[in-house]
Write a protein that holds these residues in place. Structure first.
Motif, PDB file in Angstrom:
ATOM      1  N   UNK A   1       0.844  -1.187   0.000  1.00  0.00           N
ATOM      2  CA  UNK A   1       0.000   0.000   0.000  1.00  0.00           C
ATOM      3  C   UNK A   1       0.890   1.251   0.000  1.00  0.00           C
ATOM      4  N   UNK A   2       0.599   2.160  -0.880  1.00  0.00           N
ATOM      5  CA  UNK A   2       1.384   3.390  -0.991  1.00  0.00           C
ATOM      6  C   UNK A   2       1.086   4.310   0.195  1.00  0.00           C
ATOM      7  N   UNK A   3       2.088   5.100   0.557  1.00  0.00           N
ATOM      8  CA  UNK A   3       1.888   6.062   1.636  1.00  0.00           C
ATOM      9  C   UNK A   3       0.930   7.145   1.183  1.00  0.00           C
ATOM     10  N   UNK A   4       0.062   7.554   2.104  1.00  0.00           N
ATOM     11  CA  UNK A   4      -0.902   8.604   1.804  1.00  0.00           C
ATOM     12  C   UNK A   4      -0.252   9.983   1.905  1.00  0.00           C
ATOM     13  N   UNK A   5       0.615  10.152   2.917  1.00  0.00           N
ATOM     14  CA  UNK A   5       1.302  11.418   3.148  1.00  0.00           C
ATOM     15  C   UNK A   5       2.696  11.133   3.688  1.00  0.00           C
ATOM     16  N   UNK A   6       3.578  12.105   3.552  1.00  0.00           N
ATOM     17  CA  UNK A   6       4.892  12.083   4.186  1.00  0.00           C
ATOM     18  C   UNK A   6       4.853  13.151   5.277  1.00  0.00           C
ATOM     19  N   UNK A   7       5.311  12.805   6.477  1.00  0.00           N
ATOM     20  CA  UNK A   7       5.357  13.764   7.581  1.00  0.00           C
ATOM     21  C   UNK A   7       6.819  14.124   7.840  1.00  0.00           C
ATOM     22  N   UNK A   8       7.202  15.310   7.400  1.00  0.00           N
ATOM     23  CA  UNK A   8       8.589  15.774   7.536  1.00  0.00           C
ATOM     24  C   UNK A   8       8.686  16.735   8.718  1.00  0.00           C
ATOM     25  N   UNK A   9       9.819  16.747   9.410  1.00  0.00           N
ATOM     26  CA  UNK A   9       9.985  17.705  10.512  1.00  0.00           C
ATOM     27  C   UNK A   9       9.783  19.141  10.024  1.00  0.00           C
ATOM     28  N   UNK A  18       3.108  18.294   6.185  1.00  0.00           N
ATOM     29  CA  UNK A  18       2.393  17.238   5.461  1.00  0.00           C
ATOM     30  C   UNK A  18       2.742  17.387   3.983  1.00  0.00           C
ATOM     31  N   UNK A  19       3.488  16.409   3.452  1.00  0.00           N
ATOM     32  CA  UNK A  19       3.955  16.464   2.071  1.00  0.00           C
ATOM     33  C   UNK A  19       3.268  15.402   1.231  1.00  0.00           C
ATOM     34  N   UNK A  24       7.455  15.772  -3.167  1.00  0.00           N
ATOM     35  CA  UNK A  24       7.800  16.281  -1.841  1.00  0.00           C
ATOM     36  C   UNK A  24       7.873  17.806  -1.787  1.00  0.00           C
ATOM     37  N   UNK A  25       7.772  18.476  -2.915  1.00  0.00           N
ATOM     38  CA  UNK A  25       7.727  19.936  -2.924  1.00  0.00           C
ATOM     39  C   UNK A  25       6.329  20.465  -2.644  1.00  0.00           C
ATOM     40  N   UNK A  26       5.323  19.601  -2.692  1.00  0.00           N
ATOM     41  CA  UNK A  26       3.942  20.009  -2.420  1.00  0.00           C
ATOM     42  C   UNK A  26       3.654  19.797  -0.940  1.00  0.00           C
ATOM     43  N   UNK A  27       3.453  20.901  -0.234  1.00  0.00           N
ATOM     44  CA  UNK A  27       3.159  20.862   1.200  1.00  0.00           C
ATOM     45  C   UNK A  27       1.721  21.319   1.411  1.00  0.00           C
ATOM     46  N   UNK A  28       0.934  20.488   2.102  1.00  0.00           N
ATOM     47  CA  UNK A  28      -0.474  20.813   2.351  1.00  0.00           C
ATOM     48  C   UNK A  28      -0.670  21.624   3.622  1.00  0.00           C
TER      49      UNK A  28
END
Length: 81
Positions: A1-9, A18-19, A24-28
């Motif tokens: 299953x693909x990740x829904x979001x990336x949580x970066x510091x 929330x990327x 990864x350049x798109x931040x919500x």
């Protein structure tokens, strides 16, 4: 299953950015936990400083806060190739 979001510091402030997992350049926005409050997790729109009172509280997890940010602040496609 693909990740829904990336949580970066979120350097220099509270929470985690929330990327988009594909771009990864798109931040919500930013999500952060409010351990002293009754709201659990807070969703902050891009550009707001976490903890400034500009966020939406009341999420049970960071995933639900991220889904909210994605749903209501996702970028609109430009239609350009």
């Amino acid at each position: 299953m693909a990740k829904e979001f990336i949580f970066a510091p979120n350097t220099g402030s509270l929470g985690r950015r929330v990327l988009d997992p594909q771009d990864h350049n798109t931040c919500y926005g930013v999500v952060w936990h409010d351990p002293g409050g009754v709201c659990g997790w807070v969703a902050e729109y891009p550009g707001n400083r976490p903890g400034s009172g500009g966020g939406i509280p009341g999420f049970t997890s960071r995933i639900w806060a991220a889904r909210f940010l994605y749903r209501y602040r996702r970028p609109e496609p430009s239609g350009r190739p």
